[in-house]
Each structure stands twice: as C-alpha cells, then as structure tokens.
Write a protein that holds these residues in place. Structure first.
Motif, PDB file in Angstrom:
ATOM      1  N   THR A  62       0.818  -1.212   0.000  1.00  0.00           N
ATOM      2  CA  THR A  62       0.000   0.000   0.000  1.00  0.00           C
ATOM      3  C   THR A  62       0.853   1.264   0.000  1.00  0.00           C
ATOM      4  OG1 THR A  62      -0.181  -0.200   2.410  1.00  0.00           O
ATOM      5  CG2 THR A  62      -1.990  -1.090   1.089  1.00  0.00           C
ATOM      6  N   ALA A  63       2.079   1.141  -0.490  1.00  0.00           N
ATOM      7  CA  ALA A  63       2.999   2.281  -0.640  1.00  0.00           C
ATOM      8  C   ALA A  63       3.404   2.903   0.690  1.00  0.00           C
ATOM      9  CB  ALA A  63       2.406   3.340  -1.567  1.00  0.00           C
ATOM     10  N   GLU A  64       3.476   2.081   1.743  1.00  0.00           N
ATOM     11  CA  GLU A  64       3.926   2.582   3.037  1.00  0.00           C
ATOM     12  C   GLU A  64       5.439   2.808   3.013  1.00  0.00           C
ATOM     13  OE1 GLU A  64       2.114   3.361   5.634  1.00  0.00           O
ATOM     14  OE2 GLU A  64       0.181   2.632   4.912  1.00  0.00           O
ATOM     15  N   VAL A  65       5.893   3.807   3.751  1.00  0.00           N
ATOM     16  CA  VAL A  65       7.328   4.079   3.836  1.00  0.00           C
ATOM     17  C   VAL A  65       7.861   3.795   5.234  1.00  0.00           C
ATOM     18  CG1 VAL A  65       7.306   5.773   1.977  1.00  0.00           C
ATOM     19  CG2 VAL A  65       6.906   6.526   4.345  1.00  0.00           C
ATOM     20  N   GLN A  66       6.991   3.323   6.119  1.00  0.00           N
ATOM     21  CA  GLN A  66       7.423   2.890   7.436  1.00  0.00           C
ATOM     22  C   GLN A  66       6.591   1.682   7.847  1.00  0.00           C
ATOM     23  OE1 GLN A  66       5.605   6.764   9.208  1.00  0.00           O
ATOM     24  NE2 GLN A  66       5.905   5.414  10.961  1.00  0.00           N
ATOM     25  N   LEU A  67       7.191   0.828   8.667  1.00  0.00           N
ATOM     26  CA  LEU A  67       6.508  -0.376   9.119  1.00  0.00           C
ATOM     27  C   LEU A  67       5.760  -0.029  10.398  1.00  0.00           C
ATOM     28  CD1 LEU A  67       6.014  -3.391   8.631  1.00  0.00           C
ATOM     29  CD2 LEU A  67       8.067  -3.872   9.985  1.00  0.00           C
ATOM     30  N   THR A  68       4.478   0.230  10.282  1.00  0.00           N
ATOM     31  CA  THR A  68       3.673   0.705  11.405  1.00  0.00           C
ATOM     32  C   THR A  68       2.921  -0.433  12.084  1.00  0.00           C
ATOM     33  OG1 THR A  68       1.735   1.094  10.025  1.00  0.00           O
ATOM     34  CG2 THR A  68       3.323   2.907  10.230  1.00  0.00           C
ATOM     35  N   ARG A  69       2.425  -0.121  13.257  1.00  0.00           N
ATOM     36  CA  ARG A  69       1.528  -1.077  13.913  1.00  0.00           C
ATOM     37  C   ARG A  69       0.316  -1.337  13.021  1.00  0.00           C
ATOM     38  NH1 ARG A  69       1.513  -0.761  20.452  1.00  0.00           N
ATOM     39  NH2 ARG A  69       3.566   0.147  20.784  1.00  0.00           N
ATOM     40  N   GLY A  70      -0.178  -0.292  12.388  1.00  0.00           N
ATOM     41  CA  GLY A  70      -1.339  -0.466  11.522  1.00  0.00           C
ATOM     42  C   GLY A  70      -1.078  -1.424  10.384  1.00  0.00           C
ATOM     43  N   SER A  71       0.110  -1.358   9.789  1.00  0.00           N
ATOM     44  CA  SER A  71       0.411  -2.265   8.681  1.00  0.00           C
ATOM     45  C   SER A  71       0.546  -3.700   9.179  1.00  0.00           C
ATOM     46  CB  SER A  71       1.682  -1.817   7.948  1.00  0.00           C
ATOM     47  OG  SER A  71       2.799  -1.781   8.804  1.00  0.00           O
ATOM     48  N   LEU A  72       1.019  -3.888  10.401  1.00  0.00           N
ATOM     49  CA  LEU A  72       1.103  -5.242  10.962  1.00  0.00           C
ATOM     50  C   LEU A  72      -0.278  -5.760  11.350  1.00  0.00           C
ATOM     51  CD1 LEU A  72       4.366  -4.915  13.071  1.00  0.00           C
ATOM     52  CD2 LEU A  72       4.066  -6.124  10.908  1.00  0.00           C
ATOM     53  N   PHE A  73      -1.149  -4.876  11.844  1.00  0.00           N
ATOM     54  CA  PHE A  73      -2.535  -5.300  12.091  1.00  0.00           C
ATOM     55  C   PHE A  73      -3.169  -5.809  10.794  1.00  0.00           C
ATOM     56  CE2 PHE A  73      -2.797  -1.854  15.599  1.00  0.00           C
ATOM     57  CZ  PHE A  73      -2.420  -2.757  16.580  1.00  0.00           C
ATOM     58  N   LYS A  74      -2.950  -5.083   9.718  1.00  0.00           N
ATOM     59  CA  LYS A  74      -3.519  -5.483   8.427  1.00  0.00           C
ATOM     60  C   LYS A  74      -2.891  -6.773   7.929  1.00  0.00           C
ATOM     61  CE  LYS A  74      -4.421  -3.798   3.726  1.00  0.00           C
ATOM     62  NZ  LYS A  74      -5.854  -4.195   3.800  1.00  0.00           N
ATOM     63  N   LEU A  75      -1.580  -6.922   8.097  1.00  0.00           N
ATOM     64  CA  LEU A  75      -0.904  -8.151   7.681  1.00  0.00           C
ATOM     65  C   LEU A  75      -1.447  -9.349   8.459  1.00  0.00           C
ATOM     66  CD1 LEU A  75       1.324  -9.261   5.826  1.00  0.00           C
ATOM     67  CD2 LEU A  75       2.941  -8.901   7.708  1.00  0.00           C
ATOM     68  N   ALA A  76      -1.848  -9.131   9.694  1.00  0.00           N
ATOM     69  CA  ALA A  76      -2.406 -10.220  10.505  1.00  0.00           C
ATOM     70  C   ALA A  76      -3.738 -10.726   9.971  1.00  0.00           C
ATOM     71  CB  ALA A  76      -2.556  -9.776  11.961  1.00  0.00           C
ATOM     72  N   ASP A  77      -4.370  -9.970   9.058  1.00  0.00           N
ATOM     73  CA  ASP A  77      -5.583 -10.464   8.408  1.00  0.00           C
ATOM     74  C   ASP A  77      -5.313 -11.716   7.583  1.00  0.00           C
ATOM     75  OD1 ASP A  77      -7.183  -8.442   9.437  1.00  0.00           O
ATOM     76  OD2 ASP A  77      -6.983  -7.161   7.661  1.00  0.00           O
ATOM     77  N   THR A  78      -4.037 -11.926   7.223  1.00  0.00           N
ATOM     78  CA  THR A  78      -3.697 -13.071   6.371  1.00  0.00           C
ATOM     79  C   THR A  78      -3.577 -14.373   7.147  1.00  0.00           C
ATOM     80  OG1 THR A  78      -1.289 -12.730   6.579  1.00  0.00           O
ATOM     81  CG2 THR A  78      -2.433 -11.550   4.795  1.00  0.00           C
ATOM     82  N   ILE A  79      -3.568 -14.320   8.475  1.00  0.00           N
ATOM     83  CA  ILE A  79      -3.459 -15.550   9.259  1.00  0.00           C
ATOM     84  C   ILE A  79      -4.823 -15.948   9.804  1.00  0.00           C
ATOM     85  CG2 ILE A  79      -1.046 -15.101   9.844  1.00  0.00           C
ATOM     86  CD1 ILE A  79      -1.983 -14.355  12.689  1.00  0.00           C
ATOM     87  N   GLY A  80      -4.996 -17.230   9.990  1.00  0.00           N
ATOM     88  CA  GLY A  80      -6.262 -17.756  10.474  1.00  0.00           C
ATOM     89  C   GLY A  80      -6.335 -19.242  10.192  1.00  0.00           C
ATOM     90  N   PRO A  81      -7.450 -19.875  10.515  1.00  0.00           N
ATOM     91  CA  PRO A  81      -7.574 -21.332  10.377  1.00  0.00           C
ATOM     92  C   PRO A  81      -7.284 -21.849   8.977  1.00  0.00           C
ATOM     93  CG  PRO A  81      -9.397 -20.444  11.648  1.00  0.00           C
ATOM     94  CD  PRO A  81      -8.657 -19.271  11.102  1.00  0.00           C
TER      95      PRO A  81
END
Length: 244
Positions: A62-81
């Motif tokens: 998403t064109a982020e220039v820093q690794l934020t908590r928000g970007s990690l929250f969104k990345l966590a959407d990829t994990i699950g059962p």
C-alpha cells in the motif's frame, strides 16, 4: 508464586500524560524503512533457504514508507484457520523486524528455528494455537502455549517478542486482550509500584502476564470517557516511552 500487581496500583500521572491518540500514536507508530535492518533480514532469510519471504516496510503493498503497527494489524488479516504456514511466518518476520529496528539481536537464531521443515511445522503449529487462544480472549493459554519453565517453546522467541506477535494477531481491535510486555515496560511498572515484578526480566510467569493485561485493561477503562475511549495498547505505548 507469580508476581501479581497490588490491587490498588494506580496509573502514574506521568504515564497518563503520555497516553497518545490511538490513530496517530498506535496505528501510525513504527520505524521508517531506513531504521529497519531490511537488507540483513532478506539476506539472512535467503541464506537460510527461506528466500521466498521478503521483509519490507510495505508488507501489504500500500505504498507505506514505514513499518507501522497499523500495517502489521492489516498483515495479521492473512493468518487464520485456513491460512498456510507461510502466512504465519511472514507475519513473524515482520513483527520481529518491527520490534528489533536496526538491531539484529537473536534474530538469526530465531530464523534457525524454522529452517528444518519438521521443526518449522511444529513451531508454526504453536503460533497457530497461541493465536487462536489470543483471538478467543484466552490470554492465559495464548501465553502458556509459547513459554516453558525457564525457556521459550520456540527457541529464542521469548515473551518480549512473542507477546508482540499475540498483540498484532488482534488486528488492531481495542478489545483484544493480549498486550505487548517487554523489559522496558516491566521496568517502568516496577518503578511505578509493582515491586514484585522483576525489572529487566523477560521470562514472566503466565499468571503475571495475565495480570499485566488485566491491569492495563483496568487503567484504560479508568481513563476512558464516552467521547475519548482509551485502549490497553495506548497505556503500553505510554509505559514504553516513559521507561527508565
């Protein structure tokens, strides 16, 4: 006996003063790409036979220039059962990079725990189980899954880092029970009156972690108003910033 905070422990005034807005102080909080050891991460993963992973300040494209908590929250959407093991590992590398910043620490050893395919499957299974517990609100079992007496369940992935993983697995929900606990926060709490909590110790009892999460939830509730709610991670961020 596990260290438990005094029942009447109050949030220090200087910590209260440093509680940040959740959008800017939590979701937008994180190191810029220049302050991450990205070349080291990608070189070391490749050398370990894990070159299919790329650690970046923009893990969601998403064109982020820093690794934020928000970007990690969104990345966590990829994990699950239904997610494959690589989704859990991709989140892990990014959480470790976020928490380590420019420092290498024990990350080479953490990567080594996932080189052998059998070990990797077993260790990812632990991450899966702990995340399932965390997302269901079972803080004790989420923590207990990843810790053993005197050591971590996954080599070199101790509480200071795996509580980050459990925290980000909450996808940014203010109600998520698991909060980051590291040595800086523990030291600050020790000076604030939780004298039984050893400063700088990083292998806390399960009951201690549960009590910590409950304490921050209580403090957040006490600070909240109908117009300005406060979440436990805002208290954690303030404690970290105020650490001695």
């Amino acid at each position: 006996m596990a260290p438990i905070p005094p029942a009447d422990l109050r949030l220090p005034a200087d910590v209260t003063a440093d509680v940040v807005d959740r959008r800017t102080g939590i979701f937008d909080h994180g190191p810029a790409a220049a302050n991450l050891a990205l070349p080291w991460w990608n070189r070391t993963l490749t050398d370990a036979g894990l070159g299919r992973f790329v650690v970046t300040a923009d893990p969601n494209g998403t064109a982020e220039v820093q690794l934020t908590r928000g970007s990690l929250f969104k990345l966590a959407d990829t994990i699950g059962p239904d997610a494959d093991d690589d989704a859990y590992l991709n989140l892990l590398w990014h959480v470790l990079a976020w928490g380590s910043g420019p420092r290498i620490r024990n990350n080479r050893r953490r990567i080594a725990a996932f080189i052998d395919p059998a070990h990797a499957r077993a260790n990812v299974a632990l991450l899966r189980q702990s995340v399932e517990h965390a997302r269901s609100g079972n803080t004790a079992d989420s923590y207990r899954t990843l810790v053993r007496p005197g050591r971590a369940s996954i080599p070199y992935l101790g509480p200071s880092f795996f509580t980050k993983y459990l925290y980000f697995a909450g996808n940014g929900a203010a109600s998520h029970a698991c909060v980051i606990l590291d040595a800086r926060v523990a030291t600050r709490l020790h000076h604030a009156g939780w004298r039984s909590l050893p400063p700088r110790r990083m292998n806390w009892y399960t009951d201690t972690y549960v009590a910590y999460c409950e304490l921050l939830a209580r403090w957040a509730d006490e600070l909240s108003t109908s117009a300005t709610p406060v979440a436990p991670d805002q208290i954690e961020r303030a404690l970290f910033g105020n650490s001695a």
